[in-house]
Design an enzyme around this catalytic site. Structure first.
Site, PDB file in Angstrom:
ATOM      1  N   GLN A   3       0.836  -1.213   0.000  1.00  0.00           N
ATOM      2  CA  GLN A   3       0.000   0.000   0.000  1.00  0.00           C
ATOM      3  C   GLN A   3       0.869   1.261   0.000  1.00  0.00           C
ATOM      4  OE1 GLN A   3      -0.440  -2.602   2.057  1.00  0.00           O
ATOM      5  NE2 GLN A   3      -2.579  -2.917   2.590  1.00  0.00           N
ATOM      6  N   ASP A  34      -7.010   1.156  12.242  1.00  0.00           N
ATOM      7  CA  ASP A  34      -8.194   0.367  11.868  1.00  0.00           C
ATOM      8  C   ASP A  34      -9.148   0.212  13.040  1.00  0.00           C
ATOM      9  OD1 ASP A  34      -5.989  -0.524   9.852  1.00  0.00           O
ATOM     10  OD2 ASP A  34      -7.937  -0.984   8.969  1.00  0.00           O
ATOM     11  N   ASN A  46      -3.445  -1.443  13.549  1.00  0.00           N
ATOM     12  CA  ASN A  46      -3.165  -0.847  12.235  1.00  0.00           C
ATOM     13  C   ASN A  46      -2.350  -1.856  11.426  1.00  0.00           C
ATOM     14  OD1 ASN A  46      -3.433   1.436  10.432  1.00  0.00           O
ATOM     15  ND2 ASN A  46      -1.243   1.733  10.659  1.00  0.00           N
TER      16      ASN A  46
HETATM   17  O1  MRU Z   1      -5.422  -3.707   4.737  1.00  0.00           O
HETATM   18  P1  MRU Z   1      -5.711  -2.257   4.500  1.00  0.00           P
HETATM   19  O2  MRU Z   1      -4.996  -1.685   3.327  1.00  0.00           O
HETATM   20  O3  MRU Z   1      -7.196  -1.990   4.474  1.00  0.00           O
HETATM   21  O4  MRU Z   1      -5.128  -1.548   5.801  1.00  0.00           O
HETATM   22  C1  MRU Z   1      -5.181  -0.156   5.887  1.00  0.00           C
HETATM   23  C2  MRU Z   1      -4.554   0.390   7.106  1.00  0.00           C
HETATM   24  O5  MRU Z   1      -4.030  -0.319   7.912  1.00  0.00           O
HETATM   25  C3  MRU Z   1      -4.688   1.862   7.308  1.00  0.00           C
HETATM   26  O6  MRU Z   1      -3.578   2.373   7.971  1.00  0.00           O
HETATM   27  C4  MRU Z   1      -5.942   2.143   8.142  1.00  0.00           C
HETATM   28  O7  MRU Z   1      -7.050   1.481   7.595  1.00  0.00           O
HETATM   29  C5  MRU Z   1      -6.240   3.586   8.235  1.00  0.00           C
HETATM   30  S1  MRU Z   1      -6.748   4.243   6.684  1.00  0.00           S
HETATM   31  C6  MRU Z   1      -7.168   5.865   6.902  1.00  0.00           C
END
Ligand code: MRU
Length: 360
Positions: free
Chosen positions: A205, A246, A256
């Site tokens: 990401q 999260d 997170n």
């Molecule tokens: O697995 P993902 O890409 O959904 O995980 C995203 C994260 O861990 C982000 O840091 C979190 O959702 C915050 S997004 C504003």
């Protein structure tokens, strides 16, 4: 699920409603391809969340809200009671797709409660109410991100070198982002800063999404692999760390993206501030500590393969916990749309969570 190429230069939207469909930008293939996914059924929305065509806690919540609206719009139910039953089943299906990000269940709970408060017997009104509420959730999320930027900018050191992990930018929200919001605001104010972007194995990401967003915003950055952060900190190259969340539970522990805890330990060892930025929809007062947060275990194939190609011996055992827990003692401050809170977190988080704009 229809897909179409969209190399538009207009500002990118993460989630929106168009012609009876929940529309998303496919985040699995950004930044090299810009493809819009149009979900016309609940199953397609659930699949988009599960496969991470849409990802990031607030963006998942907004998508789920539109998924509930989609059910209401497309249902053949001829009574409010039948439609409410259908919505309850839809909520259960959506919630099961990704267990760690609480914004998902937060949004579906809010949508269901909104439906239950609808005047009894008026199915057409219920359908309209659901779509209107999904629009409100999206608009509120965008506003919360801008408020996080306004509150958090004061924490960003002047000419600071800031490390971030995963993608907590506009793509992970209705727009503007959470962890990236204070950085965007600092940049908009003409302040110079430099962002170190963790690539964020295994889903990348950071490399694919954050690097691209910062590039679009014209913010200076350096992409690093996840194992470089400690060395950079030891050499004094980093001034602070900022990440999204999260789920933030009652005592301030944070779930997170996997690797966040490692960064918090490193920041602590190097006496660097460690900031978490998230809207109040990410706070879950029902859980007392991070130990209670369900951690999503994803397919190990996402670890053994990169871009569909194997990078490890066939048949090797691999683990893929998608998130980790950062204990509150390692967190310098939590930035929300209602302001910045520092330890002790519990009472302050309770006040913020109970002052949510609306919803549960
Ligand atoms: O697995 P993902 O890409 O959904 O995980 C995203 C994260 O861990 C982000 O840091 C979190 O959702 C915050 S997004 C504003």
């Amino acid at each position: 699920m229809l897909q179409s190429d969209c190399m538009s230069t207009e500002e990118l939207r993460t989630v929106w409603w168009e012609d009876g469909a929940v529309c998303l930008i496919d985040q699995r293939i950004l930044p090299h391809q810009h493809v819009i996914v149009r979900c016309r059924t609940l199953a397609e929305v659930a699949q988009a969340i599960k496969t991470m065509q849409v990802r990031g806690a607030p963006a998942i919540g907004c998508t789920a809200a539109y998924g509930m609206a989609l059910v209401a719009q497309s249902s053949s139910a001829d009574s409010s009671t039948a439609l409410l039953d259908e919505l309850a089943r839809a909520k259960a299906l959506l919630d099961a797709q990704r267990p760690t990000a609480v914004n998902l269940a937060w949004a579906t709970t809010r949508m269901l409660q909104h439906a239950q408060q609808s005047p009894a017997g008026d199915v057409a009104a219920l359908r309209a109410r659901m779509l209107a509420e999904a629009h409100v959730i999206l608009a509120e999320d965008l506003a919360m991100c801008h408020a996080i930027g306004a509150h958090g900018v004061a924490l960003i050191p002047k000419r600071g070198h800031v490390l971030t992990h995963c993608n907590a930018g506009g793509l992970a929200t209705a727009g503007y982002g959470t962890a990236l919001a204070p950085l965007r605001t600092a940049h908009d104010q003409g302040r110079s800063l430099h962002v170190y972007v963790d690539e964020t194995r295994p889903f990348l990401q950071g490399a694919r999404l954050t690097a691209w967003e910062l590039q679009q915003a014209g913010i200076d950055q350096t992409l690093i692999t996840d194992n470089m952060a400690g060395d950079l900190m030891r050499r004094g190259a980093i001034d602070c760390v900022i990440v999204g969340a999260d789920r933030i539970v009652a005592n301030g522990d944070v779930a997170n993206k996997i690797g966040t805890y490692t960064l918090a330990v490193l920041a602590n060892a190097h006496n660097l501030p460690f900031f978490v930025a998230a809207p109040s929809s990410t706070i879950d007062l029902a859980l007392a500590s991070g130990d209670e947060i369900p951690i999503e275990e994803r397919d190990a194939g996402e670890v053994t393969h990169l871009g569909g190609r194997p990078i490890a011996p066939a048949g090797v055992a691999a683990a893929h916990p998608a998130f980790d827990i950062t204990p509150h003692i390692l967190i310098t401050a939590i930035i929300t749309e209602q302001g910045v809170v520092t330890a002790p977190f519990a009472d302050k988080l309770r006040r913020i969570a109970t002052h949510k704009t609306s919803g549960s």
